[in-house]
Enzyme design. Structure first.
Site, PDB file in Angstrom:
ATOM      1  N   GLY A   1       0.683  -1.110   0.102  1.00 50.62           N
ATOM      2  CA  GLY A   1      -0.222   0.034  -0.037  1.00 50.62           C
ATOM      3  C   GLY A   1       0.920   1.273  -0.162  1.00 50.62           C
TER       4      GLY A   1
ATOM      5  N   PHE B   1       1.482   3.283   2.366  1.00 53.75           N
ATOM      6  CA  PHE B   1       2.367   3.358   3.415  1.00 53.75           C
ATOM      7  C   PHE B   1       3.283   2.307   3.885  1.00 53.75           C
ATOM      8  CE2 PHE B   1      -0.975   6.130   4.117  1.00 53.75           C
ATOM      9  CZ  PHE B   1      -2.106   5.635   3.659  1.00 53.75           C
TER      10      PHE B   1
ATOM     11  N   LYS C   1      -1.102  -4.392   8.142  1.00 50.14           N
ATOM     12  CA  LYS C   1      -0.513  -3.438   7.326  1.00 50.14           C
ATOM     13  C   LYS C   1       0.697  -2.814   8.142  1.00 50.14           C
ATOM     14  CE  LYS C   1      -3.252  -0.929   4.510  1.00 50.14           C
ATOM     15  NZ  LYS C   1      -4.201   0.105   3.943  1.00 50.14           N
TER      16      LYS C   1
ATOM     17  N   ASP D   1     -10.660   8.999  -0.640  1.00 48.62           N
ATOM     18  CA  ASP D   1      -9.936   8.480  -1.438  1.00 48.62           C
ATOM     19  C   ASP D   1     -10.631   7.076  -1.962  1.00 48.62           C
ATOM     20  OD1 ASP D   1      -7.796   7.654  -3.188  1.00 48.62           O
ATOM     21  OD2 ASP D   1      -6.561   6.573  -1.666  1.00 48.62           O
TER      22      ASP D   1
END
Ligand SMILES: *[C@@H]1O[C@H](CO)[C@@H](O)[C@H](O)[C@H]1NC(C)=O
Ligand SMILES: *[C@@H]1O[C@H](CO)[C@@H](O)[C@H](O)[C@H]1NC(C)=O
Ligand SMILES: *[C@@H]1O[C@H](CO)[C@@H](O)[C@H](O)[C@H]1NC(C)=O
Ligand SMILES: *[C@@H]1O[C@H](CO)[C@@H](O)[C@H](O)[C@H]1NC(C)=O
Ligand SMILES: *[C@@H]1O[C@H](CO)[C@@H](O)[C@H](O)[C@H]1NC(C)=O
Ligand SMILES: *[C@@H]1O[C@H](CO)[C@@H](O)[C@H](O)[C@H]1NC(C)=O
Ligand SMILES: *[C@@H]1O[C@H](CO)[C@@H](O)[C@H](O)[C@H]1NC(C)=O
Ligand SMILES: *[C@@H]1O[C@H](CO)[C@@H](O)[C@H](O)[C@H]1NC(C)=O
Ligand SMILES: *[C@@H]1O[C@H](CO)[C@@H](O)[C@H](O)[C@H]1NC(C)=O
Ligand SMILES: *[C@@H]1O[C@H](CO)[C@@H](O)[C@H](O)[C@H]1NC(C)=O
Length: 828
Positions: free
Chosen positions: A519, A521, A538, A635
């Protein structure tokens, strides 16, 4: 070119006659230096030492006239400086030379001088093109090194229509040098056009954009941080702005935080002031700022003592204690006559007072007086002492300095945020009055076509929508620290904190096999918690400098959101430098993998697609309305819709954007928020966002899901690749059904499909206020027989940077995001 040998040889000359399109293709004559006796002829270039910029002859679009100009190597069609802007050369054999006395001279086809720089009086002069696009004349000094400040002449003292980083805009008071910028006459003619931006030294110095000799837009005085007329400029973290006032100089200058950022500020031939940044990834200029933006930016819409508020209708009201000068005109919504005082000031009795007008753009300061040495209290006293004083304000938003107006107050407007307090003097009788200008803080969504008219694919519309809102930094949400898996009664924000060991075990030490993707990040890993719970982890890049508390706050926010159409956050892990978010695992990955893939697309039949559309609508409705915090996702896109094992959609990636500090360069974070084709015009162009910008993205998504096609940015010359344009055109011709993805045409419900297309088109309408709210969307989707209003023109979102100096070469463009943060909308 090399094959054809030296310039001037016969084949090269012939070739020139046939090559009329491009202008800069020839070898440099000797790096970045021009010396006497070695002129630069048409076809040759000087290249700056770092190969950032070039100087040479060029022709603007649609003309064969030749000019000497400077451009960045990355964007050779964008000319940032022109020498002979008023004196074109008609043949391709002009030349640029430096005379022995240090004067730069351009000669035309008849070897006649048509432009010169003025003498420098140097003994042994050379001219050099520097990496900051400054072309300078200096003493050769043997080795050719630059002694800063010793330039006998520099192009940056004579700007054309562009202000580059490091260039001074304004005055050298000693020499009287006045650096201002003037638009080109047209894209094919660099001669001075009608628009000039200059620094006005009267009163508190301010920058003004003129149209011929009339004021068009007043950038306003500098308040220590920004210009009064550009309240949102602090969003632009990649720029450092500076305004200097001293005995020798008054000037404005900006710089970028790094030389790798290529930027320019320009007045284009349509009169828009644009700040642009070059995007290496998409090879285009991205518009950071385009002014004037709304009707209230145009000078003094509401006359003396009038206040312009773009969210009001009509936009003009009188200041408290004032009434319209000509009520008849005022009723006709013509505010330029302004307002007059209801009760005359009563100076000698000392009973006058002040009313505070918040969030203003300060009135025209050209006839104000400034005292930078006193504070606000003294300022007030000083105003009261002078019977002609009409208002005062701080000169600096840190509360120091004093501006006093002794004339009528003109060109006042208010902003939602970022304005300044203005203290207007009133007679005692008027102090208690309620202003007819209510101070409701509303968000302005004024979309004046701010890109050059020729580029607007739709008519220039003005529309307004209003929403009471407040931007809250997530970092401001109260947070109490807590420890592992400890649940506190009544505190639903508690979220399990996983320890690093658990995560390492679950993801097999972040093994490459478990990596699901990357992703914005950082990487995402699949993991197994215990025997059966699948998770997605994540892992934030270590380079993210987010503080632990802010990170936790953000986690709290996301943890509060619970809805079956939002991806569920199971917990987080912060240990040492590690910051990780643990989500429920979505076996079917993201929506884009299905709808844009021919083979997998078949797996999503109509019923499934319709369910997905409904699910996303429900999730978004929850974010906008039903969750305790109102959240604008900002987003929404196919890749942020994850699918569970039953193909139920779940919105993901909300709020995470904030994990980046804002001052991390926008160039790095731009990639995070995929914006290609999903951004509403008002957000993309003006940075204005609201729930209606999410509605826009939702509309794009609906049309994508139905058509199986990606919406892209729009290319200037054609609609190719722009799904909205395509859908709109089909719809207008009564062929809406043709939009449907062929691979699902056998499973389709005609009624539902057409209804959904219509809903999609309603959501992408150009004017935010025309777009439905998510609650109406949910209703519309469920009621198959409801007669919906007809959609208006979609916002196609022409993102191309418009400017006088760009060629007609067309490219497909994407949008950019300047800032990453989540906004919370406050309930009415
Ligand atoms: C150049 O000329 C063509 C043909 O006349 C025209 O369509 C185009 O708009 C012009 N380009 C510019 C930038 O003026
Ligand atoms: C430039 O070209 C024109 C026509 O091609 C010719 O008449 C003229 O003499 C040339 N001038 C120079 C300086 O070479
Ligand atoms: C500098 O030299 C050029 C070319 O020789 C000449 O035209 C110009 O008049 C000179 N300027 C001064 C101020 O002497
Ligand atoms: C302003 O102009 C004077 C006179 O030309 C010059 O001496 C001085 O260096 C200039 N100041 C700056 C800051 O460039
Ligand atoms: C802009 O600068 C030029 C050159 O210094 C000057 O002649 C002109 O008057 C200036 N215009 C304004 C509006 O300041
Ligand atoms: C602008 O910033 C660059 C680095 O980002 C620096 O090298 C340069 O000196 C600065 N220019 C001025 C005029 O401050
Ligand atoms: C963009 O590309 C130019 C030229 O390749 C390079 O000099 C510059 O550093 C790049 N900028 C960024 C922000 O990557
Ligand atoms: C001062 O106030 C008194 C009473 O309010 C009023 O009668 C008088 O006219 C005022 N004086 C002036 C100069 O306005
Ligand atoms: C009031 O202020 C103005 C502007 O500073 C000044 O010209 C005027 O002389 C002042 N009047 C009095 C009475 O002080
Ligand atoms: C406010 O800003 C001015 C100008 O930037 C500065 O000189 C002054 O020291 C500041 N004052 C305070 C109290 O921060």
């Amino acid at each position: 070119m090399e094959l054809f040998g030296k310039m001037g040889s016969l084949p090269a000359t012939l070739l020139f006659l046939f090559l009329i399109v491009s202008s800069h293709f020839s070898p440099s004559i000797g790096g970045d230096i021009l010396t006497p006796g070695q002129p630069l002829s048409d076809g040759q270039e000087l290249i700056s030492a770092g190969e950032r910029c070039a100087l040479g002859f060029f022709s603007p679009v649609n003309t064969s006239n030749r000019y000497v100009g400077i451009w960045y190597k990355v964007s050779s069609d964008t000319i940032v400086w022109v020498a002979n802007r008023q004196h074109p050369i008609s043949e391709r054999n002009g030349s640029l030379s430096i005379a022995a006395n240090g004067t730069l001279i351009i000669t035309d086809q008849n070897s006649k001088p048509i432009w010169s720089s003025g003498s420098s009086g140097l003994a042994s002069p050379v001219a050099q093109l520097l990496d900051d696009a400054n072309f300078i004349v200096k003493e050769a000094k043997g080795d050719g090194n630059i002694v800063p400040g010793s330039f006998a002449w520099q192009s940056s003292d004579h700007p054309t229509d562009t202000l580059l980083p490091g260039m001074k805009f304004g005055w050298n008071l000693t020499s009287g040098l006045n650096r201002n910028i003037t638009s080109w006459a047209s894209p094919s003619d660099p001669a001075p056009g009608p628009y000039t931006m200059f620094l006005d030294l009267h009163g508190d110095p301010q920058i003004i954009l003129l149209e011929d000799s009339n004021q068009r837009w007043r950038v306003g005085p500098w308040n220590g941080q920004r210009f009064s007329g550009i309240p949102d400029i602090m969003r632009y973290k990649v720029f450092i702005l500076d305004f200097v006032i001293n005995n020798d100089e008054v000037f404005y200058m900006y710089n970028t935080t790094s030389m790798s950022i290529i930027a320019r500020l320009t007045v284009d031939y349509t009169g828009q002031v644009q700040r642009l940044v070059w995007l290496n990834d998409s090879q285009m200029w991205s518009v950071y700022l385009s002014e004037p933006k709304d009707i209230c930016d145009y000078v003094s819409q509401c006359g003396a003592y009038g206040v312009c508020n773009p969210d009001d209708s009509p936009v003009c009201t009188c200041l408290q204690g004032f009434k319209p000068r000509s009520p008849e005109n005022w009723d006709l919504r013509e505010g330029k006559d302004g307002c007059v005082r209801m009760t005359e000031l009563d100076c000698r009795n000392g009973t006058d007072g002040f009313v505070t007008i918040e969030e203003t753009k300060l009135p025209d300061t050209s006839r104000s007086t400034v005292d930078r040495s006193i504070g606000l209290d003294e300022c007030r006293a000083s105003c009261l002492r002078n019977c002609s004083c009409t208002a005062y304000a701080s000169a600096n938003i840190n509360g120091t300095g004093c501006i006093i107006w002794t004339t009528e107050l003109t060109d006042i407007r208010v902003y939602t945020f970022g304005g300044q307090d203005l203290y207007v003097r009133l007679a005692a009788a008027d102090l208690g009055l309620e202003s007819d200008h209510s101070h409701s803080r509303t968000i302005a969504g004024i979309v004046v076509g701010s890109v050059a008219g020729i580029l607007l694919l739709s008519s220039v519309g003005i529309c307004v929508w209003m929403k009471r809102r407040r931007t809250v930094s997530l970092g401001a949400i109260p947070f109490a620290s807590h420890r592992n898996n400890e649940y506190k009664d009544g505190k639903d924000w508690d979220l399990p904190l996983f320890d690093l060991g658990t995560i390492i075990a679950a993801t097999d030490n972040f093994s490459i096999e478990n990596k699901l993707g990357k992703g914005g990040f950082g990487p995402v890993y699949k993991g197994m918690l215990g025997e059966e719970q699948e998770i997605a982890v994540k892992r934030l890049s270590k380079t993210s400098t987010q503080g632990a508390d802010e990170f936790m706050n953000e986690v709290m926010l996301i943890a509060k959101l619970q809805h079956r159409n939002l991806v569920r956050l199971l917990g987080c892990c912060t240990q040492g430098e590690e910051r990780m978010l643990v989500y429920e695992y979505m076996p079917n990955k993201s929506l884009d993998a299905f709808i844009f893939d021919k083979d997998k697309g078949v797996l999503l039949d109509w019923q499934t697609r319709f369910n997905i559309i409904e699910g996303i609508a429900q999730g978004l409705l929850y974010l906008h309305r039903d969750s305790r915090l109102r959240i604008i996702h900002r987003d929404l896109k196919a890749s942020n819709i994850l699918l569970d094992k039953d193909m139920n959609p779940k919105i993901s990636d909300f709020g995470l954007a904030r994990i980046f500090r804002e001052d991390e360069t926008a160039l790095n974070t731009r990639r995070v928020v995929g914006t290609y084709g999903y951004m509403s015009p008002e957000y993309a162009m003006d940075g204005v966002f609201s729930v209606k910008s999410d509605v826009f993205s939702f509309g794009v998504l609906v049309l994508e899901i139905i058509s199986g096609k990606k919406n892209r940015g729009i290319s200037i010359s054609e609609y190719e690749g722009n799904l909205l344009a395509h859908a709109w055109s089909l719809w207008m011709h009564g062929n809406g059904f043709e939009l449907v993805d062929k691979s699902i045409s056998n499973s389709i419900s005609m009624v539902e499909a057409l209804n959904s297309i219509k809903v999609g088109l309603l959501c992408v309408q150009e004017c935010p206020k025309d777009r439905p709210t998510m609650s109406s969307v949910v209703l519309m989707l469920s009621s198959k027989n409801a007669s919906l209003t007809d959609p208006k023109h979609p916002g196609f979102f022409p993102t191309r940077a418009s400017s006088t100096t760009e060629s007609s070469k067309s490219k497909t463009n994407s949008a950019s995001i300047n800032e990453l943060s989540v906004t919370i909308v406050e309930g009415r």
